[in-house]
Design a protein around this motif. Structure first.
Motif, PDB file in Angstrom:
ATOM      1  N   LEU A   1       0.827  -1.202   0.000  1.00  0.00           N
ATOM      2  CA  LEU A   1       0.000   0.000   0.000  1.00  0.00           C
ATOM      3  C   LEU A   1       0.867   1.260   0.000  1.00  0.00           C
ATOM      4  O   LEU A   1       0.608   2.216  -0.741  1.00  0.00           O
ATOM      5  CB  LEU A   1      -0.915  -0.021   1.225  1.00  0.00           C
ATOM      6  CG  LEU A   1      -1.926   1.117   1.381  1.00  0.00           C
ATOM      7  CD1 LEU A   1      -2.887   1.149   0.201  1.00  0.00           C
ATOM      8  CD2 LEU A   1      -2.688   0.975   2.692  1.00  0.00           C
ATOM      9  N   LEU A   2       1.910   1.241   0.797  1.00  0.00           N
ATOM     10  CA  LEU A   2       2.818   2.392   0.848  1.00  0.00           C
ATOM     11  C   LEU A   2       3.545   2.580  -0.487  1.00  0.00           C
ATOM     12  O   LEU A   2       3.730   3.719  -0.951  1.00  0.00           O
ATOM     13  CB  LEU A   2       3.829   2.202   1.976  1.00  0.00           C
ATOM     14  CG  LEU A   2       3.286   2.295   3.403  1.00  0.00           C
ATOM     15  CD1 LEU A   2       4.340   1.860   4.410  1.00  0.00           C
ATOM     16  CD2 LEU A   2       2.821   3.721   3.707  1.00  0.00           C
ATOM     17  N   GLN A   3       3.959   1.490  -1.096  1.00  0.00           N
ATOM     18  CA  GLN A   3       4.637   1.587  -2.389  1.00  0.00           C
ATOM     19  C   GLN A   3       3.705   2.165  -3.449  1.00  0.00           C
ATOM     20  O   GLN A   3       4.113   2.993  -4.272  1.00  0.00           O
ATOM     21  CB  GLN A   3       5.145   0.210  -2.813  1.00  0.00           C
ATOM     22  CG  GLN A   3       6.309  -0.291  -1.958  1.00  0.00           C
ATOM     23  CD  GLN A   3       6.613  -1.763  -2.197  1.00  0.00           C
ATOM     24  OE1 GLN A   3       5.964  -2.424  -3.021  1.00  0.00           O
ATOM     25  NE2 GLN A   3       7.576  -2.302  -1.452  1.00  0.00           N
ATOM     26  N   TRP A   4       2.454   1.733  -3.437  1.00  0.00           N
ATOM     27  CA  TRP A   4       1.484   2.286  -4.393  1.00  0.00           C
ATOM     28  C   TRP A   4       1.324   3.787  -4.202  1.00  0.00           C
ATOM     29  O   TRP A   4       1.312   4.551  -5.174  1.00  0.00           O
ATOM     30  CB  TRP A   4       0.134   1.592  -4.219  1.00  0.00           C
ATOM     31  CG  TRP A   4      -0.990   2.390  -4.819  1.00  0.00           C
ATOM     32  CD1 TRP A   4      -1.311   2.484  -6.140  1.00  0.00           C
ATOM     33  CD2 TRP A   4      -1.888   3.267  -4.118  1.00  0.00           C
ATOM     34  NE1 TRP A   4      -2.370   3.348  -6.316  1.00  0.00           N
ATOM     35  CE2 TRP A   4      -2.746   3.844  -5.084  1.00  0.00           C
ATOM     36  CE3 TRP A   4      -2.063   3.593  -2.782  1.00  0.00           C
ATOM     37  CZ2 TRP A   4      -3.756   4.738  -4.740  1.00  0.00           C
ATOM     38  CZ3 TRP A   4      -3.065   4.478  -2.433  1.00  0.00           C
ATOM     39  CH2 TRP A   4      -3.904   5.053  -3.403  1.00  0.00           C
ATOM     40  N   ALA A   5       1.179   4.235  -2.943  1.00  0.00           N
ATOM     41  CA  ALA A   5       0.994   5.664  -2.674  1.00  0.00           C
ATOM     42  C   ALA A   5       2.179   6.472  -3.193  1.00  0.00           C
ATOM     43  O   ALA A   5       2.000   7.565  -3.760  1.00  0.00           O
ATOM     44  CB  ALA A   5       0.789   5.895  -1.181  1.00  0.00           C
ATOM     45  N   GLY A   6       3.399   5.935  -3.015  1.00  0.00           N
ATOM     46  CA  GLY A   6       4.577   6.641  -3.513  1.00  0.00           C
ATOM     47  C   GLY A   6       4.597   6.743  -5.020  1.00  0.00           C
ATOM     48  O   GLY A   6       4.920   7.800  -5.583  1.00  0.00           O
TER      49      GLY A   6
END
Length: 499
Positions: free
Chosen positions: A294-299
């Motif tokens: 999820l964090l990678q997607w947001a970045g």
């Protein structure tokens, strides 16, 4: 009514009644009686009103009482005074006011049936929370063990501060909140939840809901796609709908938000709203793999993540998990929490931890929406945290909530061994009771309410189809004895529903 309690005056065919025992002052009663007589047409324009002396005698009140009423009527234009000849009903009262009173509410200009309101209200009414009583009962969800709150300690802290409160604290406070409280919140979150922040990134709000609404005002434009867990808290859906977001429901499995489904549905969403530590209402915890994805997607997408950490302080086994925000290296997570779930709901204090890049946008909007939370409560809470009372209280609450969860599990096994499958929650203040296939959880919930038990239907929190019916069973706000009695009532309701 006795003559000493009620006074009557006749003005032509008009009768004015004054009640000495009523809470409303006598001069206001007299003013209202004459005003109503004028607006209804019983005292037509130009008619002479009896003198203040005569009214005082007839009503057995002081003349000053009548004079005050007449002064008000004259100031508002209902009567006019003529020197040497008394007072008369004014002839300049708008005709539509007189017409309205004679013909009733339907004559009000523009009033044709229901009032015209903004169209979005019809949509937002769907997200109203399930009605409940003012007092917790089995099995109201989201209520902390308020019976364990150290009221006497809190009162002493508040009284101490109240005595020494400088007059400047009576003015408006900082939009961000009381600085020592923000410092205390930052310190507590760093130690207990692994949140990375300073006081300068904390905004004190009245609740997690207000914090979410603030985020939506700043980050969401009408039509923006927003990932939302399915199922989800109706208040979250309401905040997004009010902002005009295009809600993209994302299913939740045993590992949390299903990233592959979210990416397939809308890879370029503006924002994702998640409850990773204790998903509401299913109770699952998002795995580390899903959190990192999820964090990678947001970045990659330049998107934002809102982490609603509403009740993760209640960890029944081991320490609370590290927050998703604590894993974020790209400053894409907005972290929301509340004291209303750990202290008492009437406190109305929560917080938002925001990336530094957003503070210049969030603060003006916070000022428009409500400026700041009550100052004395913020000061008292700051002392409560800094002096170590909050940490001790949390330790006590974890013991109490674990005992109440165990009481719920035991009562369910005893009363409904074959009809209710209870999730063994390791976090939070509620769990889910899964119903047999084919059973309508709305019917069971309604039957339970008839028995005096509040067990919200799980299907109400789904945006899409509900794969399996269930009931939300809160255990935080009731004692083990009340839980046992409530489970017996729930058993009666369930058996009655099944026939």
């Amino acid at each position: 009514m006795a003559l000493s309690e009620s006074r009557l005056a006749h003005i032509a065919e008009l009768v004015i009644t004054l009640d000495s025992n009523a809470a409303e002052p006598l001069h206001r009663q007299l003013y209202g009686g004459i005003r109503e007589a004028i607006l209804s047409g019983r005292l037509p324009a130009g008619v002479r009103v009896p003198s203040t002396r005569r009214l005082a005698e007839d009503l057995r009140v002081s003349r000053s009482t009548v004079l005050v009423a007449f002064d008000q009527l004259e100031a508002e234009g209902y009567i006019v005074g003529a020197i040497g000849s008394g007072s008369y009903v004014a002839s300049s009262i708008p005709d539509h006011l007189l017409q309205d009173r004679r013909e009733g509410p339907a004559a009000v200009p523009g009033a044709h049936g229901a009032p015209r309101v903004a169209a979005r209200n019809h949509e937002l009414r769907r997200f109203l929370p399930v009605p409940s009583g003012l007092y917790p009962r089995a099995f109201t969800a989201g209520v902390p063990p308020v019976d364990e709150f150290p009221w006497s300690l809190w009162h002493r802290l508040a009284a101490r501060r109240d005595r020494d409160l400088p007059w400047t604290r009576l003015l408006h406070g900082a939009t961000t909140g009381f600085r020592p409280l923000r410092e205390a919140i930052a310190g507590h979150l760093a130690a207990s939840r692994g949140v990375r922040c300073t006081a300068d990134r904390v905004i004190v709000c009245s609740s997690a809901q207000e914090a979410l609404e603030l985020v939506c005002k700043v980050l969401v434009d009408p039509g923006d796609a927003v990932w939302l867990e399915d199922p989800a808290w109706s208040g979250s859906r309401g905040a997004l709908a009010a902002a005009g977001a295009r809600i993209v429901p994302v299913p939740v499995d045993r590992e949390g938000l299903m990233m592959e489904r979210a990416l397939a549905a809308e890879p370029n969403a503006r924002l994702a709203l998640v409850t990773p530590s204790h998903q509401f209402p299913s109770g699952v915890t998002m795995t580390l793999e899903r959190r990192l994805a999820l964090l990678q997607w947001a970045g990659r997408a330049g998107a934002w993540i809102v982490e609603d950490d509403y009740d993760s302080e209640y960890r029944h086994g081991g320490r609370p998990l590290t927050a998703l925000q604590g894993l974020d290296t790209g400053d894409r997570v907005l972290y929301i929490g509340t004291f209303n779930k750990t202290l008492f709901p009437g406190l109305r204090l929560g917080y938002l931890v925001a990336p530094g890049s957003l503070m210049e946008w969030l603060l003006p909007m916070r000022g428009i929406g409500g400026q700041h939370a009550p100052t004395l409560d913020q000061i008292t809470l700051a002392d409560f945290i800094v002096e170590g009372h909050y940490a001790r209280h949390l330790r006590r609450l974890r013991v109490v909530s674990r005992e109440r969860r165990d009481a719920l599990l035991a009562a369910a096994r005893r009363e409904l061994p074959d009809l209710l499958e209870i999730t063994d929650a390791d976090t939070g203040l509620h769990t889910v009771g899964w119903l047999p296939p084919g059973v309508d959880d709305n019917r069971v919930s309604a039957a339970a309410f008839e028995q005096g038990v509040e067990a919200a239907p799980l299907s109400r929190h789904y945006i899409g189809p509900c794969p399996r019916a269930g009931l939300l069973l809160g255990y935080g706000g009731v004692t083990p004895e009340e839980i046992e009695a409530g489970m017996r009532k729930l058993a009666v309701a369930l058996h009655a529903t099944l026939g």
